[in-house]
Scaffold this motif. Structure first.
Motif, PDB file in Angstrom:
ATOM      1  N   CYS A  60       0.833  -1.212   0.000  1.00  0.00           N
ATOM      2  CA  CYS A  60       0.000   0.000   0.000  1.00  0.00           C
ATOM      3  C   CYS A  60       0.863   1.255   0.000  1.00  0.00           C
ATOM      4  N   ARG A  63       2.611   1.656  -3.545  1.00  0.00           N
ATOM      5  CA  ARG A  63       1.698   2.024  -4.626  1.00  0.00           C
ATOM      6  C   ARG A  63       0.824   3.224  -4.273  1.00  0.00           C
ATOM      7  N   HIS A  64       1.098   3.844  -3.142  1.00  0.00           N
ATOM      8  CA  HIS A  64       0.357   5.032  -2.688  1.00  0.00           C
ATOM      9  C   HIS A  64      -1.141   4.757  -2.587  1.00  0.00           C
ATOM     10  N   LEU A  65      -1.475   3.565  -2.075  1.00  0.00           N
ATOM     11  CA  LEU A  65      -2.876   3.199  -1.872  1.00  0.00           C
ATOM     12  C   LEU A  65      -3.279   3.556  -0.457  1.00  0.00           C
ATOM     13  N   GLU A  66      -4.477   4.057  -0.323  1.00  0.00           N
ATOM     14  CA  GLU A  66      -4.988   4.362   1.004  1.00  0.00           C
ATOM     15  C   GLU A  66      -6.193   3.479   1.267  1.00  0.00           C
TER      16      GLU A  66
END
Length: 90
Positions: A60, A63-66
């Motif tokens: 996360c 991949r800059h996932l929130e």
């Protein structure tokens, strides 16, 4: 070179790293609900579950996932345990 002992620089950098790792573990626990309560499985499986949570956390971050985390109820109370939905089979 930074070495252990009475070196103030070493202690400073060690403290910085410890704080960052503690914050990361706090985020991992807050993000993955399986870590909100005690494990009810073998110790070896616990290690695998924690390792997978850490890998998912790193994925996360990379991949800059929130992941949206809802820790509060509308009234503002903190909900530590997830709610168990009652079945409507009455």
């Amino acid at each position: 070179m930074i070495t252990p002992g009475n070196d103030d620089n070493f202690n400073y950098y060690l403290r910085q790293l410890r704080v960052k790792s503690e914050c990361a573990f706090g985020e991992i626990i807050r993000r993955w609900g399986i870590l909100w309560r005690p494990f009810e499985m073998d110790f070896a499986k616990c290690a695998h579950v924690i390792a997978r949570c850490i890998r998912l956390y790193n994925l996360c971050i990379d991949r800059h996932l929130e992941v949206e985390v809802y820790l509060t109820q509308p009234e503002g109370d903190i909900e530590v345990q997830p709610r168990i939905l009652e079945s409507s089979s009455t």
